[in-house]
Design an enzyme around this catalytic site. Sequence first.
Site, mmCIF file in Angstrom:
data_model
loop_
_atom_site.group_PDB
_atom_site.id
_atom_site.type_symbol
_atom_site.label_atom_id
_atom_site.label_comp_id
_atom_site.label_asym_id
_atom_site.label_seq_id
_atom_site.Cartn_x
_atom_site.Cartn_y
_atom_site.Cartn_z
ATOM 1 C CG ASN A 244 87.136 111.064 72.125
ATOM 2 O OD1 ASN A 244 87.013 112.526 71.872
ATOM 3 N ND2 ASN A 244 87.055 110.435 70.871
ATOM 4 C CB ALA A 245 90.681 114.812 71.838
ATOM 5 C CD GLU B 97 88.115 96.939 82.950
ATOM 6 O OE1 GLU B 97 88.152 97.578 82.184
ATOM 7 O OE2 GLU B 97 88.753 96.933 84.106
ATOM 8 C CB CYS C 92 86.514 102.413 86.910
ATOM 9 S SG CYS C 92 85.157 102.318 85.754
#
Length: 154
Positions: free
Chosen positions: A60-61, A70, A108
């Site tokens: 997203n911006a 995941e 992550c």
Amino acid sequence: MQIKFSEYNTPAELSDIERKLIRKSQEIISSSYSPYSNFRVGAAVLLENGKIITGTNQENAAFPSGLCAERVALFYANSQYPTTAVKAIAISASGKNRDFTSQPISPCGSCRQVILEAQNRFKQNIKILLYGKEKIIVLENSQDLLPFAFTEIS
Ligand code: THU
């Protein structure tokens, strides 16, 4: 504490279902929405009932509003099948050249936390398959990706 994992050179060394799960994580990668990083990630989740749920990273911006592949796959799987245990998750990635990464990528910290919660919630180990063209890493227990994890509020 010992962290256990196995390394393989090719998918041919894996079982049929492990190979299939990796293939699914690769096939879905084209639906990644990653115009900011140009880094595409695909995840495939195998459920106890045999179903495979896939997901990709969605950016997203407003950067923090995006989500990793995941968690897209796992949250969708747990939404559709809230009482069905997760057995395994496979992860593949490709960079700007659109080729799969040579080395496996690893989830992550936030995704590790979410994978481990799914393991604890259904009291069944979640196998993690990390695909790279030159190496595949397999962990039988997602705890090995997040030792000393935060697990509950007391
Ligand atoms: N990403 C994932 O989807 N999974 C990972 O395991 C690592 C990173 C995404 C987040 C972001 O869209 C892009 O990859 C670059 O970090």
